[in-house]
Design an enzyme around this catalytic site. Structure first.
Site, PDB file in Angstrom:
ATOM      1  N   LYS A  97       0.811  -1.219   0.000  1.00 55.26           N
ATOM      2  CA  LYS A  97       0.000   0.000   0.000  1.00 55.26           C
ATOM      3  C   LYS A  97       0.845   1.270   0.000  1.00 55.26           C
ATOM      4  O   LYS A  97       0.594   2.209   0.761  1.00 55.26           O
ATOM      5  CB  LYS A  97      -0.973  -0.005   1.181  1.00 55.26           C
ATOM      6  N   ARG A  98       1.829   1.319  -0.861  1.00 50.63           N
ATOM      7  CA  ARG A  98       2.687   2.496  -0.946  1.00 50.63           C
ATOM      8  C   ARG A  98       1.968   3.646  -1.649  1.00 50.63           C
ATOM      9  O   ARG A  98       1.154   3.430  -2.543  1.00 50.63           O
ATOM     10  CB  ARG A  98       3.986   2.162  -1.680  1.00 50.63           C
TER      11      ARG A  98
END
Length: 281
Positions: A97-98
C-alpha cells in the site's frame, strides 16, 4: 517481462480459478501453528505457505508489514518468498500500500517494480489518496516492466467511507479512482486479457459499488477483493457486489485458508477447496 501483468493474471485466473491467497504471518497466527514468533518461525511459516500455494492458485499476496516488523531479516524472508513463488510460476501481489508524490513515489516504484529491484513482485498495492495522478511514476514503470498495480478504491473498513464515499463535483472519490484506472487500462479494452492497473474493492462492501455508480465493466480493470472467507465474503456476495464485473474479480482469502496449517497437506486441501468453490462463478 515478455507479457503484460493483466494478460498473465487473466491466464492464471483461467487456469487456477479466481483465488488469491494471502500470506499474513501475524503473531497470533504464527503461534497458533506452534511456531515461535521470531525470524525462524516467520521463515518456517512463510515457506510452508509457498510449498502449499505455489502452482495451485492464480496469485499469492504476502502482507509486507508482517515481514517488515522483523527488520532486514524479515525482509530477507519476504524476498525469498517472492523469488520462490516466481520460480514456481505463481503470480505475486505484494500488499504494501505504498503512496507518495514526486521523486519519493518514483523511488517506491523503483524499489518494487523497477528492472533492478531485488525481488520484485508481479504487482504491488498502492494508495491513491494523495491524488490518483500521484501514482504516475509507479503506473508508468509498471507498464515499462510488465508489472501491475492494485489501487485502493473502496475498502470495507468503516473509516474508509469518510474519504472514499466523499463527493466532489458530482462524483465520489472512489469513482475518480475507478475512472483513473479505466483510462490507464484503455489500451486493453476490447481484448480478451485484463488491464494491468487493478483496483482493491472489499468483498464485503455490499451495495457500495452500485450506490456510488462505479463502472467496472466497460474497462478491462481487474479487481482484487480482500475479505473472502473469514471476513464474511462469500461466492454469493461477490456476485451481488460486483454483478456483471464478477469475471474480473480476484477474491483474496487469508485467515480461512491459513487456519488449516501448519500441516502442508491440509493447507493444500483447503486451498484447492476454496479455489474450486470460486471457479464456477
Amino acid at each position: 517481462m515478455t507479457q503484460a501483468f493483466g494478460a498473465r493474471l487473466h491466464d492464471a485466473m483461467a487456469a487456477h480459478g479466481p483465488l488469491c491467497v494471502g500470506i499474513d504471518p501475524h503473531r497470533g497466527l504464527v503461534e497458533s501453528w506452534g511456531l515461535s514468533y521470531d525470524v525462524a518461525g516467520l521463515e518456517r511459516f512463510a515457506l510452508t505457505c509457498v510449498e502449499a500455494f505455489a502452482g495451485r492458485v492464480a496469485a499469492v499476496k504476502p502482507q509486507s508489514a508482517f515481514f517488515e516488523v522483523f527488520g532486514s531479516r524479515g525482509l530477507a524472508v519476504l524476498e525469498r518468498v517472492l523469488t520462490d513463488l516466481h520460480e514456481a510460476g505463481t503470480l505475486t501481489i505484494l500488499d504494501a500500500k505504498r503512496g507518495d508524490i514526486g521523486s519519493t513515489m518514483g523511488a517506491y516504484a523503483e524499489a518494487y517494480l523497477g528492472p533492478d529491484a531485488v525481488a520484485p513482485p508481479d504487482a504491488l498495492t498502492v494508495s491513491p489518496y494523495l491524488g490518483y495522478e500521484s501514482l504516475r511514476p509507479a503506473i508508468d514503470l509498471a507498464e515499462q516492466t510488465g508489472r501491475g498495480l492494485f489501487v485502493l478504491a473502496l475498502t470495507s473498513n468503516p473509516e474508509g467511507a469518510t474519504v472514499q464515499h466523499a463527493v466532489r463535483d458530482g462524483r465520489s472519490v472512489a469513482a475518480s479512482v475507478v475512472e483513473g484506472a479505466a483510462a490507464d487500462n484503455a489500451p486493453a479494452r476490447g481484448r480478451t486479457e485484463l488491464g494491468s492497473i487493478g483496483l482493491v474493492i472489499g468483498a464485503t462492501v455490499g451495495r457500495a459499488v452500485q450506490d456510488l455508480g462505479l463502472d467496472l465493466v466497460s474497462a478491462a480493470t481487474p479487481v482484487l477483493a480482500p475479505g473472502f472467507g473469514a471476513q464474511g465474503g462469500t461466492v454469493d456476495s461477490l456476485a451481488s457486489t460486483f454483478g456483471a464485473a464478477r469475471g474480473q474479480v480476484l477474491a483474496a482469502s487469508s485467515r480461512e485458508i491459513l487456519a488449516a496449517g501448519p500441516d502442508p497437506s491440509r493447507l493444500v486441501a483447503r486451498t484447492v477447496e476454496v479455489a474450486e468453490a470460486l471457479r464456477p462463478a
